[in-house]
Design a protein around this motif. Sequence first.
Motif, mmCIF file in Angstrom:
data_model
loop_
_atom_site.group_PDB
_atom_site.id
_atom_site.type_symbol
_atom_site.label_atom_id
_atom_site.label_comp_id
_atom_site.label_asym_id
_atom_site.label_seq_id
_atom_site.Cartn_x
_atom_site.Cartn_y
_atom_site.Cartn_z
ATOM 1 N N SER A 281 0.816 -1.213 0.000
ATOM 2 C CA SER A 281 0.000 0.000 0.000
ATOM 3 C C SER A 281 0.849 1.262 0.000
ATOM 4 C CB SER A 281 -0.909 0.023 1.227
ATOM 5 O OG SER A 281 -1.747 -1.097 1.229
ATOM 6 N N LEU A 282 2.011 1.220 0.639
ATOM 7 C CA LEU A 282 2.851 2.408 0.756
ATOM 8 C C LEU A 282 3.781 2.622 -0.441
ATOM 9 C CD1 LEU A 282 3.890 2.258 4.518
ATOM 10 C CD2 LEU A 282 2.141 3.684 3.453
ATOM 11 N N ILE A 283 4.315 1.578 -0.990
ATOM 12 C CA ILE A 283 5.286 1.710 -2.083
ATOM 13 C C ILE A 283 4.661 2.260 -3.362
ATOM 14 C CG2 ILE A 283 6.816 0.382 -3.604
ATOM 15 C CD1 ILE A 283 7.497 -1.350 -1.154
ATOM 16 N N PRO A 284 3.463 1.839 -3.765
ATOM 17 C CA PRO A 284 2.924 2.324 -5.042
ATOM 18 C C PRO A 284 2.580 3.816 -5.080
ATOM 19 C CG PRO A 284 1.821 0.326 -4.383
ATOM 20 C CD PRO A 284 2.645 0.764 -3.230
ATOM 21 N N ILE B 82 4.978 9.147 -11.643
ATOM 22 C CA ILE B 82 4.484 8.988 -13.011
ATOM 23 C C ILE B 82 3.593 10.161 -13.402
ATOM 24 C CG2 ILE B 82 3.055 7.566 -14.533
ATOM 25 C CD1 ILE B 82 4.029 5.126 -12.936
ATOM 26 N N VAL B 83 2.746 10.615 -12.488
ATOM 27 C CA VAL B 83 1.857 11.740 -12.792
ATOM 28 C C VAL B 83 2.665 13.017 -13.028
ATOM 29 C CG1 VAL B 83 0.126 13.277 -11.768
ATOM 30 C CG2 VAL B 83 -0.167 10.813 -11.650
ATOM 31 N N LEU C 81 5.051 4.263 -17.321
ATOM 32 C CA LEU C 81 3.839 3.432 -17.364
ATOM 33 C C LEU C 81 4.124 2.075 -17.997
ATOM 34 C CD1 LEU C 81 0.984 5.920 -18.265
ATOM 35 C CD2 LEU C 81 1.167 4.490 -16.242
ATOM 36 N N LEU C 82 4.978 2.054 -19.007
ATOM 37 C CA LEU C 82 5.366 0.786 -19.615
ATOM 38 C C LEU C 82 6.073 -0.108 -18.601
ATOM 39 C CD1 LEU C 82 5.681 -0.939 -22.226
ATOM 40 C CD2 LEU C 82 7.925 0.136 -22.449
ATOM 41 N N LEU C 83 6.940 0.476 -17.773
ATOM 42 C CA LEU C 83 7.643 -0.310 -16.755
ATOM 43 C C LEU C 83 6.679 -0.863 -15.713
ATOM 44 C CD1 LEU C 83 10.857 1.833 -16.207
ATOM 45 C CD2 LEU C 83 10.657 -0.369 -17.389
ATOM 46 N N VAL C 84 5.603 -0.147 -15.438
ATOM 47 C CA VAL C 84 4.612 -0.647 -14.477
ATOM 48 C C VAL C 84 3.757 -1.746 -15.107
ATOM 49 C CG1 VAL C 84 2.541 -0.012 -13.184
ATOM 50 C CG2 VAL C 84 4.540 1.464 -13.118
ATOM 51 N N VAL C 85 3.415 -1.599 -16.371
ATOM 52 C CA VAL C 85 2.547 -2.554 -17.044
ATOM 53 C C VAL C 85 3.318 -3.793 -17.502
ATOM 54 C CG1 VAL C 85 1.020 -2.840 -19.052
ATOM 55 C CG2 VAL C 85 0.958 -0.750 -17.729
ATOM 56 N N LEU C 86 4.603 -3.681 -17.676
ATOM 57 C CA LEU C 86 5.427 -4.789 -18.184
ATOM 58 C C LEU C 86 5.263 -6.098 -17.407
ATOM 59 C CD1 LEU C 86 7.496 -5.239 -20.457
ATOM 60 C CD2 LEU C 86 9.281 -4.711 -18.801
ATOM 61 N N PRO C 87 5.188 -6.086 -16.069
ATOM 62 C CA PRO C 87 4.980 -7.363 -15.368
ATOM 63 C C PRO C 87 3.683 -8.077 -15.739
ATOM 64 C CG PRO C 87 5.728 -5.712 -13.818
ATOM 65 C CD PRO C 87 5.465 -5.015 -15.116
ATOM 66 N N PRO D 192 2.439 -3.569 -8.892
ATOM 67 C CA PRO D 192 1.836 -3.080 -10.144
ATOM 68 C C PRO D 192 0.315 -3.005 -10.091
ATOM 69 C CG PRO D 192 3.488 -4.735 -10.621
ATOM 70 C CD PRO D 192 3.306 -4.729 -9.143
ATOM 71 N N PHE D 193 -0.308 -3.909 -9.339
ATOM 72 C CA PHE D 193 -1.767 -3.878 -9.220
ATOM 73 C C PHE D 193 -2.247 -2.645 -8.465
ATOM 74 C CE2 PHE D 193 -1.068 -8.419 -9.929
ATOM 75 C CZ PHE D 193 -2.006 -8.654 -10.922
ATOM 76 N N ALA D 194 -1.410 -2.087 -7.616
ATOM 77 C CA ALA D 194 -1.801 -0.915 -6.840
ATOM 78 C C ALA D 194 -1.393 0.389 -7.513
ATOM 79 C CB ALA D 194 -1.192 -0.992 -5.442
ATOM 80 N N VAL D 195 -0.315 0.377 -8.298
ATOM 81 C CA VAL D 195 0.159 1.616 -8.929
ATOM 82 C C VAL D 195 -0.865 2.154 -9.917
ATOM 83 C CG1 VAL D 195 1.885 2.570 -10.503
ATOM 84 C CG2 VAL D 195 2.615 1.164 -8.600
ATOM 85 N N LEU D 196 -1.414 1.307 -10.732
ATOM 86 C CA LEU D 196 -2.302 1.791 -11.797
ATOM 87 C C LEU D 196 -3.569 2.477 -11.289
ATOM 88 C CD1 LEU D 196 -1.846 -1.050 -14.420
ATOM 89 C CD2 LEU D 196 -0.876 1.240 -14.424
ATOM 90 N N PRO D 197 -4.294 1.936 -10.304
ATOM 91 C CA PRO D 197 -5.461 2.680 -9.811
ATOM 92 C C PRO D 197 -5.088 3.999 -9.124
ATOM 93 C CG PRO D 197 -5.547 0.402 -9.062
ATOM 94 C CD PRO D 197 -4.235 0.599 -9.725
ATOM 95 N N ILE D 198 -3.986 3.996 -8.387
ATOM 96 C CA ILE D 198 -3.550 5.238 -7.737
ATOM 97 C C ILE D 198 -3.170 6.262 -8.793
ATOM 98 C CG2 ILE D 198 -1.821 6.274 -6.216
ATOM 99 C CD1 ILE D 198 -1.757 3.582 -4.715
ATOM 100 N N TYR D 199 -2.470 5.820 -9.829
ATOM 101 C CA TYR D 199 -2.099 6.715 -10.925
ATOM 102 C C TYR D 199 -3.345 7.297 -11.591
ATOM 103 C CZ TYR D 199 -0.951 8.042 -15.687
ATOM 104 O OH TYR D 199 -0.874 8.714 -16.877
ATOM 105 N N GLY D 200 -4.334 6.462 -11.838
ATOM 106 C CA GLY D 200 -5.563 6.934 -12.477
ATOM 107 C C GLY D 200 -6.276 7.986 -11.654
ATOM 108 N N SER D 201 -6.346 7.786 -10.357
ATOM 109 C CA SER D 201 -7.038 8.775 -9.520
ATOM 110 C C SER D 201 -6.217 10.047 -9.355
ATOM 111 C CB SER D 201 -7.380 8.178 -8.160
ATOM 112 O OG SER D 201 -6.216 7.800 -7.474
ATOM 113 N N LEU D 202 -4.888 9.934 -9.322
ATOM 114 C CA LEU D 202 -4.055 11.139 -9.220
ATOM 115 C C LEU D 202 -4.081 11.949 -10.504
ATOM 116 C CD1 LEU D 202 -0.886 9.843 -7.339
ATOM 117 C CD2 LEU D 202 -2.578 11.473 -6.498
#
Length: 173
Positions: A49-52, A59-60, A70-76, A131-141
């Motif tokens: 929860s804290l790292i993403p 990224i924002v 974003l590619l590095l986050v989605v790559l996994p 990676p599962f947590a970064v993308l939703p946080i990125y979207g809301s930010l």
Amino acid sequence: MYTMPASISSGICRKKNVSSRVRMCAPSTSASVMMMILWYRTFSSVNSSLIPAPIAVMIVRATRWRAVLLLLVVLPFWTSFLVRTYATVFLLRDSGPINQVLLSLGVIAEPVQMLYTGGAVLFGLVTCAVPFAVLPIYGSLEKLDPALLEAAEALGATGWRRFLRVTWPLTRP
């Protein structure tokens, strides 16, 4: 019958017979295994929860490198879980790149056992969840209106105050 991994069952049952199975189910053994599982679960949940959040903020704020980050986050997501597990084993083994870098820098005198430890389990749990947590946080930010942060700053809010009073409430699910 399911057998426990060596990291959990070490010291519990060396031989696979009835007496070791009975000893494995003893209250003291079950309690210690449950405490270890609770510790792994808590540690991985908190760190996942804290790292993403800082990664998503980076990224924002990145304008030029946003697509690459974003590619590095989605790559996994493009690789299977098994391939990621083997990559982690490769990194953490005694002759792996992490030990080789530490040896060449003189930080350690001999390779450190990193694989098959509790730290390796925690590393695997956290790196799979990030990676599962970064993308939703990125979207809301990304949807957050920058004018709100500027208004909070104009009203005298510090960085942490802006985060706690503006960013956090508006980006929560």
